[in-house]
Design an enzyme around this catalytic site. Structure first.
Site, short mmCIF file in Angstrom:
data_model
loop_
_atom_site.label_atom_id
_atom_site.label_comp_id
_atom_site.label_asym_id
_atom_site.label_seq_id
_atom_site.Cartn_x
_atom_site.Cartn_y
_atom_site.Cartn_z
N ASP A 187 50.65 31.17 32.33
CA ASP A 187 50.73 32.50 32.38
C ASP A 187 51.21 33.94 31.52
O ASP A 187 51.04 34.60 31.43
CB ASP A 187 51.73 33.19 33.69
CG ASP A 187 50.32 33.10 34.98
OD1 ASP A 187 50.64 30.93 35.59
OD2 ASP A 187 49.31 32.93 35.23
N ALA B 127 45.99 33.54 34.80
CA ALA B 127 46.18 34.42 34.07
C ALA B 127 44.55 35.11 33.23
O ALA B 127 44.86 36.05 33.31
CB ALA B 127 46.86 33.80 33.36
N ARG C 85 42.11 35.13 40.30
CA ARG C 85 43.40 34.85 40.25
C ARG C 85 43.53 33.21 39.14
O ARG C 85 42.14 34.26 38.57
CB ARG C 85 44.36 33.86 41.22
CG ARG C 85 42.94 33.02 41.73
CD ARG C 85 44.51 32.18 42.33
NE ARG C 85 45.07 31.34 41.46
CZ ARG C 85 44.03 29.96 40.12
NH1 ARG C 85 42.77 30.53 41.07
NH2 ARG C 85 44.73 28.98 39.34
N GLN D 205 46.76 26.58 46.09
CA GLN D 205 45.65 26.05 44.74
C GLN D 205 45.38 25.20 44.24
O GLN D 205 44.39 25.09 44.09
CB GLN D 205 46.37 27.39 43.58
CG GLN D 205 46.85 28.32 43.66
CD GLN D 205 47.79 28.85 43.86
OE1 GLN D 205 49.40 28.18 44.42
NE2 GLN D 205 48.42 30.25 43.49
O1 MRU Z 1 49.53 32.57 41.23
P1 MRU Z 1 48.00 32.46 40.60
O2 MRU Z 1 47.23 31.65 41.30
O3 MRU Z 1 47.48 33.43 40.20
O4 MRU Z 1 49.17 30.91 39.03
C1 MRU Z 1 47.76 30.69 38.24
C2 MRU Z 1 49.06 29.74 37.08
O5 MRU Z 1 49.36 29.38 37.87
C3 MRU Z 1 47.78 29.45 36.39
O6 MRU Z 1 48.60 27.71 36.01
C4 MRU Z 1 47.66 29.93 35.47
O7 MRU Z 1 47.63 31.08 35.36
C5 MRU Z 1 46.77 29.86 33.94
S1 MRU Z 1 44.91 30.00 34.56
C6 MRU Z 1 44.10 28.91 33.28
#
Ligand code: MRU
Length: 354
Positions: free
Chosen positions: A242, A51, A49, A201
């Site tokens: 994202d 982005a 997970r 997270q």
């Molecule tokens: O649902 P996730 O855990 O993939 O969401 C992650 C985020 O929102 C992060 O802040 C984003 O992907 C940036 S990661 C460098």
């Protein structure tokens, strides 16, 4: 950032191994991606997970999938079409993080570039492209760490939401890169990590990652951000992204926009870390960003022994929200720090790359 040996995936001996982030912080276990279904499942269930990490894992994963296709009995054109189909399927796993479609598009473009080649030659090019995507991501994180640190001062209290750290990227992270770099340079930051409901997270990943790196980190519930700001404990907010639209509206983990609004009210700078791979100029503004909706069980069941809501309760579980550009003090990219007006300056930054 020499001390940081945690990575979300390993690509070695042509095998893609993922750190299963759903098991953290209690277990560091790994899984191998052998086919398109494994990859779809790993992305959908957030085993990988963040982005940038999703994008790079998808690129390597598509290579692994392509390698498993019948290379002997088809033409280059047929092979490239199959790769395109697999990419389309994998791309359906999660809609909001643009890095997924961005990386897959790059891979498919390479597959289709010269269909007169043999499948084996196309495959070799796919590997090179995945390696480039990976290398560029590591380099981008290093640069964002340096640019980000230039905005921060020693001993600052810094609030972050979700996890945009080393395990959300190839290495180092986006908004946590300056924290890791500052740690090496003796900045003594005091980090406040929002737990980030419903998938935690912040609690499971950011607290784990920063703790492991020896950073001073305090875990708070999402609804405590105002309290720590009001107490004067926060001098900056750093978050990932994202998908950033052309006007600078940025989609990030659900709850990010509330933190941004609070930061503005308290006069605290709100920094969004956005590698250029996450900027989507084809999307005009935040309203045009597709927001992933997830199952309600994540809210009332997933982390509990018994269901923590009346049976059959209605739920609404968007995985991301959009922070309006007016709340974003600066956008930190690997090419530099962008300030408003974002509709002009993001385009200028991307045009300067060409
Ligand atoms: O649902 P996730 O855990 O993939 O969401 C992650 C985020 O929102 C992060 O802040 C984003 O992907 C940036 S990661 C460098």
């Amino acid at each position: 950032m020499k001390n940081l040996d945690i990575v979300p995936f390993i690509f070695e001996d042509e095998r893609l191994i993922l750190l299963d982030q759903t098991k953290l912080p209690n277990e560091e276990s790994f899984l191998e991606i052998k086919g398109a279904e494994d990859l779809w499942d790993a992305i959908y269930h957030l085993k990988v997970r963040g982005a940038p990490a999703i994008g790079v894992a998808a690129a390597y994963g598509l290579y692994v999938v392509a390698k498993g296709l019948d290379l002997e009995s088809c033409s280059g054109a047929e092979f490239a079409e199959k790769v395109k189909e697999k990419a389309k399927y994998i791309n359906g796993a999660r809609p909001t993080a643009v890095n997924l479609s961005w990386a897959l598009k790059r891979m498919v473009k390479v597959a289709l570039a010269d269909v007169n080649l043999s499948p084996k030659s196309i495959l070799a090019k796919l590997l090179k492209e995945a390696e480039s995507i990976h290398r560029e991501d590591v380099e981008a994180c290093v640069k964002m760490g340096e640019f980000g640190l230039s905005l921060l001062e020693k001993n600052m209290g810094i609030l972050t939401h979700c996890n945009a750290g080393t395990i959300a990227t190839s290495k180092y992270g986006t908004c946590l890169a300056p924290i890791h770099l500052g740690q090496e340079k003796g900045y003594d930051f005091k980090i406040f990590a929002d737990e980030t409901r419903p998938l935690l997270q912040g609690a499971r990943l950011t607290a784990w990652e920063l703790n492991k790196a020896g950073v001073d980190v305090t875990l708070i519930c999402d609804n405590m951000a105002n309290t720590v700001m009001k107490k004067g404990w926060i001098q900056a907010v750093v978050v990932g992204c994202d998908r950033m639209a052309a006007n600078g509206d940025g989609a990030n983990k659900i709850g990010t926009s509330q933190v941004a609004i609070l930061a503005k009210e308290h006069g605290i700078p709100f920094y969004m870390f956005v590698p250029t791979s996450t900027i989507d100029l084809e999307t005009a503004c935040g309203d045009d960003i597709e927001i992933e909706l997830r199952k309600g069980e994540e809210i009332y069941q997933m982390w509990y022994e018994k269901e923590m809501a009346p049976s059959g309760i209605k739920t609404f579980n968007p995985s991301f929200d959009v922070t309006d550009n007016k709340y974003i003090t600066a956008v930190i990219t690997e090419k530099g720090i962008v300030r408003p007006p974002y509709d002009v300056n993001l385009r200028k930054l991307l045009d300067s790359e060409k």
